[in-house]
Design a protein around this motif. Sequence first.
Motif, short mmCIF file in Angstrom:
data_model
loop_
_atom_site.label_atom_id
_atom_site.label_comp_id
_atom_site.label_asym_id
_atom_site.label_seq_id
_atom_site.Cartn_x
_atom_site.Cartn_y
_atom_site.Cartn_z
N GLU A 1 8.44 1.96 -6.69
CA GLU A 1 9.46 2.42 -5.74
C GLU A 1 9.47 1.57 -4.47
OE1 GLU A 1 9.02 6.59 -4.99
OE2 GLU A 1 9.29 7.12 -7.11
N LEU A 2 8.31 1.12 -4.06
CA LEU A 2 8.21 0.30 -2.85
C LEU A 2 8.93 -1.03 -3.02
CD1 LEU A 2 6.90 0.09 0.00
CD2 LEU A 2 4.90 -0.93 -1.13
N PHE A 3 8.81 -1.64 -4.19
CA PHE A 3 9.39 -2.97 -4.41
C PHE A 3 10.65 -2.98 -5.27
CE2 PHE A 3 5.00 -3.86 -3.28
CZ PHE A 3 5.19 -4.81 -2.30
N GLU A 4 10.89 -1.92 -6.03
CA GLU A 4 12.07 -1.83 -6.90
C GLU A 4 12.17 -3.00 -7.87
OE1 GLU A 4 15.47 -1.16 -4.40
OE2 GLU A 4 14.74 0.80 -3.77
N GLN A 5 11.02 -3.44 -8.37
CA GLN A 5 10.99 -4.47 -9.41
C GLN A 5 9.72 -4.30 -10.24
OE1 GLN A 5 11.00 -8.34 -7.57
NE2 GLN A 5 9.67 -7.68 -5.93
N GLU A 6 9.72 -4.86 -11.45
CA GLU A 6 8.61 -4.68 -12.38
C GLU A 6 7.55 -5.76 -12.26
OE1 GLU A 6 10.45 -4.65 -16.19
OE2 GLU A 6 11.47 -2.74 -15.85
N ASN A 7 7.90 -6.91 -11.71
CA ASN A 7 7.00 -8.04 -11.62
C ASN A 7 6.76 -8.37 -10.15
OD1 ASN A 7 7.08 -8.26 -14.46
ND2 ASN A 7 8.97 -9.43 -14.31
N LEU A 8 5.49 -8.43 -9.77
CA LEU A 8 5.17 -8.65 -8.36
C LEU A 8 4.39 -9.94 -8.18
CD1 LEU A 8 4.22 -5.00 -7.48
CD2 LEU A 8 6.35 -6.19 -6.96
N ALA A 9 4.92 -10.77 -7.33
CA ALA A 9 4.30 -12.05 -7.03
C ALA A 9 4.35 -12.26 -5.51
CB ALA A 9 5.05 -13.18 -7.75
N THR A 10 3.76 -13.27 -5.05
CA THR A 10 3.73 -13.78 -3.68
C THR A 10 2.81 -13.00 -2.76
OG1 THR A 10 5.56 -12.59 -2.56
CG2 THR A 10 6.15 -14.52 -3.88
N ARG A 11 2.22 -13.73 -1.87
CA ARG A 11 1.37 -13.14 -0.84
C ARG A 11 2.19 -12.27 0.11
NH1 ARG A 11 -3.67 -14.19 -0.53
NH2 ARG A 11 -4.51 -15.82 -1.84
N GLU A 12 3.43 -12.64 0.33
CA GLU A 12 4.29 -11.85 1.22
C GLU A 12 4.46 -10.43 0.70
OE1 GLU A 12 5.04 -14.97 0.14
OE2 GLU A 12 4.85 -16.06 2.04
N ASN A 13 4.70 -10.29 -0.61
CA ASN A 13 4.80 -8.96 -1.20
C ASN A 13 3.46 -8.23 -1.15
OD1 ASN A 13 7.52 -9.01 -1.79
ND2 ASN A 13 7.23 -9.75 -3.87
N GLY A 14 2.38 -8.96 -1.38
CA GLY A 14 1.05 -8.36 -1.28
C GLY A 14 0.77 -7.84 0.11
N LEU A 15 1.22 -8.58 1.11
CA LEU A 15 1.04 -8.16 2.50
C LEU A 15 1.78 -6.85 2.77
CD1 LEU A 15 0.01 -8.67 5.38
CD2 LEU A 15 2.06 -10.06 5.75
N VAL A 16 2.98 -6.71 2.20
CA VAL A 16 3.75 -5.47 2.36
C VAL A 16 2.95 -4.29 1.82
CG1 VAL A 16 5.81 -4.23 1.58
CG2 VAL A 16 6.00 -6.61 2.36
N GLN B 1 -2.04 -13.36 -9.30
CA GLN B 1 -3.32 -13.38 -8.62
C GLN B 1 -3.12 -13.42 -7.10
OE1 GLN B 1 -6.02 -16.39 -10.01
NE2 GLN B 1 -7.33 -16.20 -8.22
N SER B 2 -2.14 -14.17 -6.64
CA SER B 2 -1.92 -14.25 -5.19
C SER B 2 -1.47 -12.91 -4.62
CB SER B 2 -0.90 -15.35 -4.85
OG SER B 2 0.35 -15.09 -5.45
N PHE B 3 -0.66 -12.17 -5.34
CA PHE B 3 -0.24 -10.84 -4.89
C PHE B 3 -1.46 -9.92 -4.76
CE2 PHE B 3 0.81 -6.43 -5.94
CZ PHE B 3 1.78 -6.15 -5.00
N ILE B 4 -2.27 -9.86 -5.83
CA ILE B 4 -3.44 -8.98 -5.84
C ILE B 4 -4.47 -9.43 -4.80
CG2 ILE B 4 -5.40 -8.15 -7.22
CD1 ILE B 4 -2.75 -6.75 -7.87
N ASP B 5 -4.62 -10.73 -4.64
CA ASP B 5 -5.58 -11.22 -3.64
C ASP B 5 -5.17 -10.79 -2.23
OD1 ASP B 5 -7.97 -12.98 -3.01
OD2 ASP B 5 -6.44 -13.84 -1.71
N GLU B 6 -3.89 -10.83 -1.95
CA GLU B 6 -3.43 -10.44 -0.61
C GLU B 6 -3.65 -8.95 -0.36
OE1 GLU B 6 -2.32 -11.03 3.15
OE2 GLU B 6 -2.46 -12.66 1.70
N VAL B 7 -3.63 -8.16 -1.41
CA VAL B 7 -3.87 -6.73 -1.25
C VAL B 7 -5.37 -6.45 -1.28
CG1 VAL B 7 -3.46 -4.42 -2.19
CG2 VAL B 7 -1.68 -6.16 -2.38
N PHE B 8 -5.98 -6.63 -2.43
CA PHE B 8 -7.36 -6.21 -2.64
C PHE B 8 -8.39 -7.24 -2.19
CE2 PHE B 8 -4.83 -3.71 -5.58
CZ PHE B 8 -5.24 -2.44 -5.24
N GLY B 9 -8.09 -8.50 -2.40
CA GLY B 9 -9.03 -9.55 -1.97
C GLY B 9 -9.25 -9.52 -0.47
N VAL B 10 -8.18 -9.42 0.29
CA VAL B 10 -8.29 -9.37 1.75
C VAL B 10 -9.06 -8.12 2.18
CG1 VAL B 10 -6.99 -9.14 3.90
CG2 VAL B 10 -6.26 -10.81 2.18
N LEU B 11 -8.75 -6.98 1.58
CA LEU B 11 -9.45 -5.75 1.93
C LEU B 11 -10.95 -5.84 1.64
CD1 LEU B 11 -6.88 -3.03 0.80
CD2 LEU B 11 -7.55 -3.58 3.15
#
Length: 97
Positions: A8-23, A50-60
């Motif tokens: 619901e947050l992204f309204e898409q099935e495939n998530l990429a980019t650090r920018e989306n991960g930051l959101v 990997q970049s999306f997940i790294d921006e979320v969980f890797g940074v945390l």
Amino acid sequence: MKTIKVRELFEQENLATRENGLVLRKEIEKTLKTSNSVFIDFDGINLVTQSFIDEVFGVLVREKGLSFIRNHIKIKGASDFVKSMIKFVISYSQKAA
């Protein structure tokens, strides 16, 4: 415990980019200011990079430690692929912490 529905947050099935991960990471941090823990619901998400997940969980993990993730963030509705990507990123991030 509050839930963030990633689909619901992204309204898409495939998530990429650090920018989306930051959101998503900012949404998690915002939610944790008013709740002790949060469910991240990946139901309906087919692919993450990997970049999306790294921006979320890797940074945390690098900033707050693995115990923070274990104590405050729960995953639900994730496909095996999404789970494996999260585990991979957490694994190398805790070594870098």
